[in-house]
Design a protein around this motif. Structure first.
Motif, PDB file in Angstrom:
ATOM      1  N   UNK A 180      -5.868   3.496  -3.805  1.00 35.75           N
ATOM      2  CA  UNK A 180      -5.560   2.564  -2.727  1.00 35.75           C
ATOM      3  C   UNK A 180      -5.333   3.310  -1.408  1.00 35.75           C
ATOM      4  N   UNK A 181      -4.647   4.450  -1.493  1.00 38.54           N
ATOM      5  CA  UNK A 181      -4.383   5.240  -0.292  1.00 38.54           C
ATOM      6  C   UNK A 181      -5.686   5.680   0.361  1.00 38.54           C
ATOM      7  N   UNK A 182      -6.628   6.149  -0.483  1.00 41.87           N
ATOM      8  CA  UNK A 182      -7.930   6.564   0.046  1.00 41.87           C
ATOM      9  C   UNK A 182      -8.653   5.409   0.704  1.00 41.87           C
ATOM     10  N   UNK A 183      -8.584   4.242   0.086  1.00 39.49           N
ATOM     11  CA  UNK A 183      -9.255   3.044   0.626  1.00 39.49           C
ATOM     12  C   UNK A 183      -8.684   2.669   1.993  1.00 39.49           C
ATOM     13  N   UNK A 184      -7.342   2.628   2.091  1.00 35.56           N
ATOM     14  CA  UNK A 184      -6.697   2.233   3.349  1.00 35.56           C
ATOM     15  C   UNK A 184      -6.983   3.255   4.444  1.00 35.56           C
ATOM     16  N   UNK A 185      -6.814   4.531   4.120  1.00 41.83           N
ATOM     17  CA  UNK A 185      -7.016   5.577   5.131  1.00 41.83           C
ATOM     18  C   UNK A 185      -8.464   5.648   5.593  1.00 41.83           C
ATOM     19  N   UNK A 225      -1.238  -5.383  -3.303  1.00 40.34           N
ATOM     20  CA  UNK A 225      -0.265  -5.971  -2.388  1.00 40.34           C
ATOM     21  C   UNK A 225       1.025  -5.168  -2.343  1.00 40.34           C
ATOM     22  N   UNK A 226       1.488  -4.717  -3.509  1.00 45.00           N
ATOM     23  CA  UNK A 226       2.699  -3.895  -3.542  1.00 45.00           C
ATOM     24  C   UNK A 226       2.466  -2.566  -2.838  1.00 45.00           C
ATOM     25  N   UNK A 227       1.276  -2.009  -3.016  1.00 43.22           N
ATOM     26  CA  UNK A 227       0.979  -0.744  -2.337  1.00 43.22           C
ATOM     27  C   UNK A 227       1.042  -0.936  -0.820  1.00 43.22           C
ATOM     28  N   UNK A 228       0.419  -1.991  -0.330  1.00 38.89           N
ATOM     29  CA  UNK A 228       0.441  -2.258   1.116  1.00 38.89           C
ATOM     30  C   UNK A 228       1.871  -2.466   1.611  1.00 38.89           C
ATOM     31  N   UNK A 229       2.641  -3.242   0.855  1.00 35.47           N
ATOM     32  CA  UNK A 229       4.018  -3.548   1.252  1.00 35.47           C
ATOM     33  C   UNK A 229       4.850  -2.278   1.393  1.00 35.47           C
ATOM     34  N   UNK A 230       4.627  -1.326   0.508  1.00 31.40           N
ATOM     35  CA  UNK A 230       5.404  -0.081   0.531  1.00 31.40           C
ATOM     36  C   UNK A 230       4.828   0.977   1.471  1.00 31.40           C
ATOM     37  N   UNK A 231       3.655   0.698   2.041  1.00 27.45           N
ATOM     38  CA  UNK A 231       3.007   1.715   2.879  1.00 27.45           C
ATOM     39  C   UNK A 231       2.496   1.155   4.207  1.00 27.45           C
ATOM     40  N   UNK A 232       3.197   0.168   4.736  1.00 30.27           N
ATOM     41  CA  UNK A 232       2.805  -0.404   6.027  1.00 30.27           C
ATOM     42  C   UNK A 232       2.889   0.624   7.160  1.00 30.27           C
ATOM     43  N   UNK A 233       3.633   1.695   6.903  1.00 29.52           N
ATOM     44  CA  UNK A 233       3.763   2.739   7.929  1.00 29.52           C
ATOM     45  C   UNK A 233       2.412   3.369   8.266  1.00 29.52           C
ATOM     46  N   UNK A 234       1.447   3.298   7.342  1.00 33.02           N
ATOM     47  CA  UNK A 234       0.121   3.887   7.588  1.00 33.02           C
ATOM     48  C   UNK A 234      -0.545   3.245   8.807  1.00 33.02           C
ATOM     49  N   UNK A 235      -0.278   1.960   9.008  1.00 33.04           N
ATOM     50  CA  UNK A 235      -0.874   1.248  10.144  1.00 33.04           C
ATOM     51  C   UNK A 235      -0.200   1.652  11.451  1.00 33.04           C
ATOM     52  N   UNK A 256      -1.043   6.138 -14.697  1.00 32.46           N
ATOM     53  CA  UNK A 256      -2.082   5.168 -14.354  1.00 32.46           C
ATOM     54  C   UNK A 256      -1.796   4.555 -12.981  1.00 32.46           C
ATOM     55  N   UNK A 257      -0.536   4.224 -12.748  1.00 31.26           N
ATOM     56  CA  UNK A 257      -0.152   3.654 -11.443  1.00 31.26           C
ATOM     57  C   UNK A 257      -0.357   4.688 -10.338  1.00 31.26           C
ATOM     58  N   UNK A 258       0.005   5.944 -10.608  1.00 33.23           N
ATOM     59  CA  UNK A 258      -0.158   6.998  -9.615  1.00 33.23           C
ATOM     60  C   UNK A 258      -1.621   7.139  -9.210  1.00 33.23           C
ATOM     61  N   UNK A 259      -2.514   7.136 -10.196  1.00 37.16           N
ATOM     62  CA  UNK A 259      -3.950   7.241  -9.907  1.00 37.16           C
ATOM     63  C   UNK A 259      -4.435   6.041  -9.110  1.00 37.16           C
ATOM     64  N   UNK A 260      -3.953   4.862  -9.496  1.00 43.58           N
ATOM     65  CA  UNK A 260      -4.364   3.636  -8.804  1.00 43.58           C
ATOM     66  C   UNK A 260      -3.897   3.651  -7.355  1.00 43.58           C
TER      67      UNK A 260
END
Length: 245
Positions: free
Chosen positions: A125-130, A162-172, A117-121
């Motif tokens: 989130x990844x699709x939304x940010x990208x 928020x946790x997703x963003x924190x762990x993936x700030x490299x995308x920016x 469930x977390x993986x899908x979520x």
């Protein structure tokens, strides 16, 4: 000690009384010079004993030979100890890093259903940010997108995002690279990322998580070697051998 160091120490002190904190303290107490200091102390005592010997049987030449022999004997012992201490230190660093990674990887405590469930979520989130970053044409737009997302986390209290963003700030940072941002824009990004990382940590991390992350940051580049201690032992040996020829 500056404000940032104080904050790090306060986070780590939260773990006081735990096995994790005990292991961390072992690292902070290690100087790398334990073996050489023990060698100096033992050698001084042995030289004093030998020099104090009296009587016709104890010539200065004989005493000097005994001091040289004892010096080499103790040196061999403490060379080995220095390497052993360094190996023990490095093992603690590796074990503690693994332990911290496990404590921060909350998926380890989830059922397979919850993990999927977390993986899908997170994929969502990844699709939304990208998708949002894809339309950024300047460094300033990248910064605005990040700030907007962090503000939404604060307003909606969506800790998962928020946790997703924190762990993936490299995308920016990656998007900055794609649009060729440089100079002032890169400098602004660095400051912006640091500020938003701190804000996200305040919003989504528990006190334990913050302590684990602070400790992880403190020990990430720690590594010991017996080289410096052994070099001091060698220097003392040379002086002793020259003095007691």
């Amino acid at each position: 000690m500056n404000g940032q160091e104080n904050a790090v120490n306060e986070h780590i002190e939260y773990l006081k009384g735990t096995d994790t904190y005990s292991q961390y303290k072992k690292l902070t107490e290690y100087t790398g010079m334990e073996a050489s200091q023990a060698f100096f102390s033992e050698l001084d005592k042995e030289i004093e004993k030998i020099e104090a010997l009296e009587g016709s049987l104890y010539t200065q030449e004989g005493k000097n030979a005994a001091i040289r022999e004892k010096t080499q004997e103790l040196a061999d012992k403490h060379y080995s100890e220095g390497d052993q201490h360094a190996n023990q230190y490095n093992q603690i660093v590796m074990d503690l890093n693994k332990s911290l990674e496990k404590k921060l990887a909350t998926d380890n405590d989830m059922s397979e259903f919850e993990a999927n469930k977390r993986l899908l979520r997170n994929t969502e989130y990844q699709g939304k940010v990208k998708n949002e970053l894809m339309f950024a044409r300047s460094g300033r737009q990248v910064l605005e997108i990040l700030s907007d997302m962090v503000n939404k986390v604060e307003v909606t209290e969506n800790k998962a995002f928020g946790r997703y963003l924190l762990n993936n700030l490299y995308l920016f940072s990656e998007q900055m690279d794609k649009i060729g941002a440089e100079g002032n824009e890169r400098a602004l990004l660095a400051g912006n990322l640091a500020n938003n990382k701190s804000k996200l940590e305040d919003l989504v991390l528990s006190k334990s998580d913050r302590a684990y992350k602070a400790m992880q940051e403190e020990i990430k580049n720690k590594w010991a070697s017996g080289g410096a201690s052994n070099q001091l032992i060698k220097m003392r040996i040379e002086r002793i051998m020259n003095k007691y020829k």
